[in-house]
Design an enzyme around this catalytic site. Sequence first.
Site, PDB file in Angstrom:
ATOM      1  N   LYS A 225       0.854  -1.201   0.000  1.00 21.88           N
ATOM      2  CA  LYS A 225       0.000   0.000   0.000  1.00 21.88           C
ATOM      3  C   LYS A 225       0.888   1.248   0.000  1.00 21.88           C
ATOM      4  O   LYS A 225       2.103   1.155   0.238  1.00 21.88           O
ATOM      5  CB  LYS A 225      -0.904  -0.015   1.235  1.00 21.88           C
TER       6      LYS A 225
ATOM      7  N   ARG B 275     -11.438  -0.198  14.117  1.00 17.36           N
ATOM      8  CA  ARG B 275     -11.253   0.580  12.893  1.00 17.36           C
ATOM      9  C   ARG B 275     -12.279   0.035  11.904  1.00 17.36           C
ATOM     10  O   ARG B 275     -13.308   0.647  11.680  1.00 17.36           O
ATOM     11  CB  ARG B 275      -9.806   0.381  12.418  1.00 17.36           C
TER      12      ARG B 275
ATOM     13  N   TYR C  98      13.430  31.655   4.949  1.00 13.19           N
ATOM     14  CA  TYR C  98      12.233  32.378   5.372  1.00 13.19           C
ATOM     15  C   TYR C  98      12.385  32.957   6.765  1.00 13.19           C
ATOM     16  O   TYR C  98      12.902  32.307   7.675  1.00 13.19           O
ATOM     17  CB  TYR C  98      11.017  31.455   5.346  1.00 13.19           C
TER      18      TYR C  98
ATOM     19  N   MET D  71       9.948  24.436   0.469  1.00  8.88           N
ATOM     20  CA  MET D  71       9.207  23.401  -0.227  1.00  8.88           C
ATOM     21  C   MET D  71      10.130  22.563  -1.117  1.00  8.88           C
ATOM     22  O   MET D  71       9.976  21.353  -1.213  1.00  8.88           O
ATOM     23  CB  MET D  71       8.138  24.065  -1.083  1.00  8.88           C
TER      24      MET D  71
HETATM   25  C1  PLP Z   1      -0.397  -1.696   6.750  1.00  6.81           C
HETATM   26  C2  PLP Z   1      -0.964  -2.961   7.267  1.00  6.81           C
HETATM   27  C3  PLP Z   1      -0.130  -4.066   7.522  1.00  6.81           C
HETATM   28  C4  PLP Z   1       1.386  -3.989   7.415  1.00  6.81           C
HETATM   29  O1  PLP Z   1       1.935  -3.345   8.518  1.00  6.81           O
HETATM   30  P1  PLP Z   1       3.539  -3.316   8.748  1.00  6.81           P
HETATM   31  O2  PLP Z   1       3.673  -2.876  10.143  1.00  6.81           O
HETATM   32  O3  PLP Z   1       4.108  -2.346   7.777  1.00  6.81           O
HETATM   33  O4  PLP Z   1       4.026  -4.698   8.521  1.00  6.81           O
HETATM   34  C5  PLP Z   1      -0.732  -5.247   7.907  1.00  6.81           C
HETATM   35  N1  PLP Z   1      -2.075  -5.348   8.034  1.00  6.81           N
HETATM   36  C6  PLP Z   1      -2.901  -4.318   7.807  1.00  6.81           C
HETATM   37  C7  PLP Z   1      -4.374  -4.496   7.968  1.00  6.81           C
HETATM   38  C8  PLP Z   1      -2.380  -3.086   7.431  1.00  6.81           C
HETATM   39  O5  PLP Z   1      -3.203  -2.047   7.215  1.00  6.81           O
END
Ligand code: PLP
Length: 364
Positions: free
Chosen positions: A36, A134, A259, A307
Amino acid sequence: MLRETHLKIDLKKLEHNVNEIRKFIDDDVLLGAVIKANAYGHGAIKVAEQLYKLGVNRLLVSTLSEAVELKMDNSNYNVMIMGHTPDRFLEYILKHDIICTIFTVEQAKLLNNLAAQNSKKATIHLKIETGFNRLGMQIHKGTLAEIKKIYNMEHLIVEGAFTHLTLKNKESDFLQESKFATLMELLEANDIHIPIKHIVDSIGMVLYPQMHLSMVRVGALLYGLQSEEKGVLDVQQILSFHTKLSHQKVLQPGETISYGNRFVCETATRIGTLPFGYADGYPRNMYQKGEVTIGNKRYPIIGVICMDQCMIDLGDDTYTDEDVIIIGDGRHNTVSVEELAKKAETNKNDIVSRFTGRVPRVYI
Ligand SMILES: *Cc1c(COP(=O)(O)O)cnc(C)c1O
């Protein structure tokens, strides 16, 4: 590549890390690789390509957009969305054969109907709530009946069930695990057989070998980002962040930098300008804390980080075309992701997932 500022991603180290993870889990445990957030900033397309070659069992993402991007690149990928997919986008799940997460009977019905219309079957994992609060089906008297309904839907394949640990402490994590296990036993006793059960992320995997079940969901460790106090695997950070000086000059006492004229030179100061800033993903709050490395030597970032640029104090040194290492693996006096995360008062995943689209990724 039209910029000196770039990320270097070492795919050999990724392979090494995958092997380390494989050694740690039993042969019958599936490796779900979490890619992700653009593979935690490392570039999902390239990382997925490599992981697919290495034979990982699932590519896990959070959102439909991430899943579709991967499937458009290679429809053979086994992609699963761990987050919620809005009802109105469910057709894309079917169109691209994506495994999705379901936690309500209502959404299961919608997906089942859509699959029926398309003469297809949709593969799903059930998310179970055990305390993170969640996403997930809450466990109560009616949960068995709800899952039974979903399980019996003709156009759904309930491939998996999972939950997520809060990682508060051992006691709380085991309580979550036991809630999950109890529900799974109840399902089995009622002839509901769900093949892939999974609980742990990177930290959970390392801490609780007994919770590996049928799959581990590993993100951070793939990229060699290990929680120091909780880690035992020999993984290596696969990313480094580089640039080159764009300008050097000497400022006189009383002259100021950036800045708000916030940095005032007390003595004659040789400064270097670097073409990276917070829009590349470098934390802006590293003002007066950040350091970069040139030839084994650290130089402090001075003045407010802009930036797209920032300035360093070069001391008595002058450079021409040297590699400036903004983030390294910690060796040769470089700042590791770990060190930067501590100084920026955040975690390592946050640091690496911030790298923006403007930063070219170079794969070696
Ligand atoms: C992001 C995520 C993981 C992976 O987490 P890490 O700590 O990076 O290994 C696993 N399960 C879910 C549901 C996640 O959202």
